[in-house]
Design a protein around this motif. Structure first.
Motif, PDB file in Angstrom:
ATOM      1  N   TYR A 216     -34.685  73.884  30.268  1.00  0.00           N
ATOM      2  CA  TYR A 216     -34.739  75.094  29.462  1.00  0.00           C
ATOM      3  C   TYR A 216     -35.969  76.305  29.429  1.00  0.00           C
ATOM      4  O   TYR A 216     -36.852  75.366  29.228  1.00  0.00           O
ATOM      5  N   GLU A 252     -19.546  71.962  34.509  1.00  0.00           N
ATOM      6  CA  GLU A 252     -20.162  71.002  33.366  1.00  0.00           C
ATOM      7  C   GLU A 252     -19.815  72.970  32.277  1.00  0.00           C
ATOM      8  O   GLU A 252     -19.319  72.665  31.266  1.00  0.00           O
ATOM      9  N   LEU A 256     -17.889  73.594  29.340  1.00  0.00           N
ATOM     10  CA  LEU A 256     -18.509  74.570  27.654  1.00  0.00           C
ATOM     11  C   LEU A 256     -17.816  75.656  27.491  1.00  0.00           C
ATOM     12  O   LEU A 256     -17.791  75.686  26.686  1.00  0.00           O
ATOM     13  N   THR A 257     -17.123  76.168  28.579  1.00  0.00           N
ATOM     14  CA  THR A 257     -17.400  77.141  28.016  1.00  0.00           C
ATOM     15  C   THR A 257     -15.039  77.757  27.737  1.00  0.00           C
ATOM     16  O   THR A 257     -15.115  78.691  27.275  1.00  0.00           O
ATOM     17  N   LYS A 296     -27.407  69.643  28.003  1.00  0.00           N
ATOM     18  CA  LYS A 296     -25.866  69.819  27.243  1.00  0.00           C
ATOM     19  C   LYS A 296     -26.547  71.207  25.961  1.00  0.00           C
ATOM     20  O   LYS A 296     -25.544  72.359  25.657  1.00  0.00           O
ATOM     21  N   GLU A 297     -27.641  70.675  25.714  1.00  0.00           N
ATOM     22  CA  GLU A 297     -28.059  71.590  24.076  1.00  0.00           C
ATOM     23  C   GLU A 297     -28.761  72.976  24.591  1.00  0.00           C
ATOM     24  O   GLU A 297     -28.230  73.671  23.819  1.00  0.00           O
ATOM     25  N   GLN A 300     -25.874  74.670  25.307  1.00  0.00           N
ATOM     26  CA  GLN A 300     -25.002  75.258  24.048  1.00  0.00           C
ATOM     27  C   GLN A 300     -25.730  76.432  24.603  1.00  0.00           C
ATOM     28  O   GLN A 300     -24.917  77.604  23.525  1.00  0.00           O
ATOM     29  N   TYR A 303     -25.891  79.711  26.326  1.00  0.00           N
ATOM     30  CA  TYR A 303     -24.009  80.732  26.782  1.00  0.00           C
ATOM     31  C   TYR A 303     -23.583  81.008  25.160  1.00  0.00           C
ATOM     32  O   TYR A 303     -23.066  82.453  25.378  1.00  0.00           O
ATOM     33  N   GLU A 304     -24.129  81.325  23.964  1.00  0.00           N
ATOM     34  CA  GLU A 304     -24.119  81.467  22.882  1.00  0.00           C
ATOM     35  C   GLU A 304     -24.586  83.177  22.844  1.00  0.00           C
ATOM     36  O   GLU A 304     -24.555  83.521  22.286  1.00  0.00           O
ATOM     37  N   LYS A 307     -22.691  84.800  24.886  1.00  0.00           N
ATOM     38  CA  LYS A 307     -21.702  85.422  24.141  1.00  0.00           C
ATOM     39  C   LYS A 307     -21.719  87.027  23.173  1.00  0.00           C
ATOM     40  O   LYS A 307     -20.790  87.138  23.117  1.00  0.00           O
TER      41      LYS A 307
END
Length: 327
Positions: A216, A252, A256-257, A296-297, A300, A303-304, A307
């Motif tokens: 990340y 994954e 997630l989506t 995972k964190e 997310q 992805y936000e 989006k």
């Protein structure tokens, strides 16, 4: 107030570096020719008194008036789509651009840290990859323009250190992700998320058994910050050793989506690395650094971000016209 020049400032990593050094109280000079960078990544910094931006191609002579304490050289196309479209410019920024930055560091008596990459290891025969591994690179293959540009960049940087006594740092960056990545840059994570957002099937090249290790962006920036302020001059791997196959990663992203698309397979591109995992023992020992954000964190958050982009950006697969930069 310390002054720092950040090349590639409007790019994914460069813009996050600008944010970090502004936060730390530095006077930041951002420089980018905007071939692959985007001013939207740094426009929030324009009102600040301690931030200046220069639209400049560093393959040409760099002039910065006044004192300079640090240089972070992060200017380079970094995605396959970009460097395959502008191979000459990719080589020039790695060679001429790095030479100009090193000359500036020498003239200003500034410390310079250059962004290298795990691609210097090519399709590795050693796993995980340590800094002492010399790599397995095809210099005349399609990826050679990027891989060899970075290998030359390391060589000339070390030469300036040994011959001119310039204070240097070399960070070898492994796959990094986070907000401000471009959906259309050809790298696996934004490609998968972009396909999911557009309702397309996810494309896996080969059988999906090839691996990547995703770090990340906040963790990467912390590692770079620590390396810049260290006294270590040899290359250091900065990445997350949590390795995953591309096929499992695609699954994954589907989870997630919440999409219902299937996975489709295409032929593996030439010289695509089959394994990628950093050995970060040196970073742990020298910098006291290791990644903190689990996948995972981080996914997310990323992805936000994607989006939140306008739908016309998500659906627009057109890429920049690079022809004016090829010379």
């Amino acid at each position: 107030m310390k002054r720092i020049l950040i090349t590639g400032a409007a790019g994914f990593l460069g813009s996050h570096l600008c944010d970090r050094f502004i936060k730390e109280g530095y006077n930041v000079i951002g420089m980018d020719n905007l071939i692959t960078g985007d001013l939207k990544n740094i426009e929030h910094l324009f009102p600040l008194e301690n931030f200046k931006f220069y639209n400049h191609d560093i393959t040409n002579f760099i002039h910065i008036p006044g004192d300079l304490d640090y240089i972070l050289h992060f200017a380079s196309p970094a995605s396959p789509i970009d460097y395959l479209k502008i191979p000459i410019q990719t080589l020039k920024v790695g060679a001429n651009g790095t030479h100009n930055c090193l000359g500036l560091a020498k003239a200003k008596n500034a410390k310079i840290l250059i962004a290298s990459t795990s691609e210097v290891y090519g399709d590795p025969l050693v796993h995980p990859q340590t800094e002492e591994y010399y790599g397995n690179v095809n210099s005349v293959g399609p990826r050679g323009v990027y891989d060899e540009a970075k290998r030359y960049q390391e060589a000339i940087t070390m030469a300036y250190h040994t011959f001119h006594k310039v204070d240097i740092g070399i960070v070898r960056i492994f796959n990094t992700y986070g907000p401000r990545m471009r959906l259309n840059d050809g790298r696996v994570l934004p490609a998968f998320i972009g396909q999911a957002l557009r309702g397309e099937d996810l494309t896996v090249f080969g059988d999906g058994s090839q691996t990547r290790s995703f770090c990340y962006v906040d963790d990467l920036i912390e590692g770079i910050y620590r390396l810049l302020h260290s006294n270590y001059h040899a290359p250091v791997n900065i990445g997350n050793p949590d390795e995953i196959t591309i096929l499992d990663f695609a699954k994954e992203i589907i989870e997630l989506t919440g999409t219902t698309q299937k996975i489709v397979y295409k032929d593996l591109p030439k010289d695509d690395p089959l394994k990628r995992q950093p050995n970060i023992e040196k970073a742990k020992r020298i910098l006291g650094w290791e990644p903190k954000v689990d996948r995972k964190e981080g996914l997310q958050i990323t992805y936000e971000y994607f989006k939140s982009l306008p739908m016309n950006v998500i659906r627009d697969l057109n890429h920049k016209d690079f022809t004016k930069y090829i010379n």
